[in-house]
Design a protein around this motif. Structure first.
Motif, PDB file in Angstrom:
ATOM      1  N   GLN A   1       0.809  -1.220   0.000  1.00 60.26           N
ATOM      2  CA  GLN A   1       0.000   0.000   0.000  1.00 60.26           C
ATOM      3  C   GLN A   1       0.846   1.276   0.000  1.00 60.26           C
TER       4      GLN A   1
ATOM      5  N   ASN B   1      -7.238   0.255  -1.061  1.00 59.23           N
ATOM      6  CA  ASN B   1      -7.259   1.385  -1.996  1.00 59.23           C
ATOM      7  C   ASN B   1      -6.088   1.359  -2.983  1.00 59.23           C
TER       8      ASN B   1
ATOM      9  N   ASN C   1     -11.655   1.606  -9.123  1.00 59.11           N
ATOM     10  CA  ASN C   1     -10.241   1.835  -8.813  1.00 59.11           C
ATOM     11  C   ASN C   1      -9.434   0.670  -9.369  1.00 59.11           C
TER      12      ASN C   1
END
Length: 373
Positions: free
Chosen positions: A144, A170, A199
């Motif tokens: 990440q 994310n 995304n």
């Protein structure tokens, strides 16, 4: 009746639909004829002289029967918001362009950057264990901070765990499909596939409505390898698609890592074998490969550029200056990509890189990558 508009894009799609014609042959045809449009304008005598193109292929091209279907598909993609990325386009993935067997065109749906600075392919068995799930989720969590693009195959097991963990943390994630972009397989992953498009998204080389036939999965695996800087195998038996992906990754000079498993565990036999046979490095954490790939955290990347990178390239030959300029602009770069953008033959480029390394200007990294010192 209106005649089918034979644009370059539609002609490429028509060649993709021509029986007996794959991506390598299409490149050969376009190379000899100058464009896809010119392929369909060429006569029998010209086409039959092209190496690797036989009589059946020539006759199929000359009929042009596939042109109307190609035009209809091009229009359907426009209506459905499906991206089309041809190998001659600026939107085509840079990691794939230098590969001899890269897809001629890609269909895409979603919101992602093909050319993200870091891309990690994660593959493994469909019968993933709890250990495998835990390791996959841990890898995504560790990645990440590096804002890596996660590439996998939307399949059961390791693939879907990787996609879902990416969404949770994310990170953009791409599912490379063995079917048409409009055929989600397996259907049980449809919701995740839709979520990924906010995304990340979906990618395939197959025309609309293509069913996921068995033979299409190895071809899909080469795209996973090609889109990645490094491929990590989580769990794998003695045989399986993950090992095919590894073969492609090695051919493309990608870094390969395998997660070790317990001796005698059938779900880890493939990974342990890769490590034993020196086909993959052992994976214990993301730190295993970030240094080899020259990755730095965003905070470090935002620091002022070192004075050494503000250098002038006076005193170097034109070719040497071109290489130094590309490395200054792109950062760590694989030799095939340098060859593609510079237009230099690999033998000449390798000699220039060696000379620059002797002069203390650049350094070589694993995976045939280079960067400025």
């Amino acid at each position: 009746m209106n005649q089918t508009p034979e644009t370059e894009e539609i002609c490429i799609l028509a060649l993709m639909r021509t029986p007996g014609v794959g991506s390598v042959t299409i490149r050969q045809l376009i190379s000899y004829c100058g464009s896809a449009k010119n392929v369909f304008k060429a006569d029998y005598k010209k086409l039959i002289r092209i190496p690797g193109v036989g009589e059946k292929v020539v006759k199929a091209i000359l009929t042009k029967y596939q042109m109307s279907d190609a035009a209809a598909e091009f229009e359907n993609c426009r209506k459905l918001g499906i991206g089309l990325h041809f190998f001659t386009d600026s939107t085509y993935p840079l990691r794939l362009k230098p590969l001899y067997d890269a897809p001629i065109a890609l269909y895409s749906k979603g919101n992602f950057n093909f050319n993200a600075g870091r891309a990690v392919g994660i593959v493994g068995t469909r019968q993933v264990s709890e250990y495998g799930k835990s390791v996959t989720e841990s890898i995504i969590r560790e990645l990440q901070p590096y804002n890596a693009l996660i590439v996998s195959g939307l399949a059961y097991g390791v693939d879907i765990v990787a996609h879902r963990a990416s969404l949770q943390h994310n990170l953009q994630t791409i599912g490379v499909m063995a079917s048409g972009i409009d055929v989600i397989y397996p259907a049980a992953h449809k919701k995740t596939a839709l979520d990924m498009q906010h995304n990340g998204g979906l990618v395939t080389e197959n025309p609309l409505e293509t069913k996921p036939d068995f033979m299409r999965f190895p071809a899909r695996n080469r795209i996973i390898a090609g889109l990645s800087d490094v491929v990590i195998v989580i769990e794998s038996g003695k045989k399986g698609g993950s090992l095919i992906t590894v073969e492609f990754a090695q051919n493309y000079h990608r870094e390969v890592y395998a997660v070790p498993g317990m001796i005698g565990n059938t779900q880890s036999e493939g990974c342990n074998g890769l490590i034993r046979d020196h086909k993959a490095s052992i994976f214990t954490s993301v730190d295993d490969f970030i240094n080899a790939l020259g990755w730095v955290l965003e905070a470090a990347a935002d620091k002022p550029t070192p004075k050494s990178l503000s250098l002038s390239f006076d005193g170097f030959t034109q070719d040497e200056g071109q290489i130094l300029s590309m490395l200054k602009q792109k950062g760590t770069t694989q030799i095939d990509e340098l060859a593609w953008h510079s237009g230099m033959h690999l033998n000449k480029l390798a000699t220039l890189l060696l000379n620059l390394e002797f002069q203390g200007m650049i350094k070589s990294l694993p995976g045939k990558k280079y960067s400025l010192i």
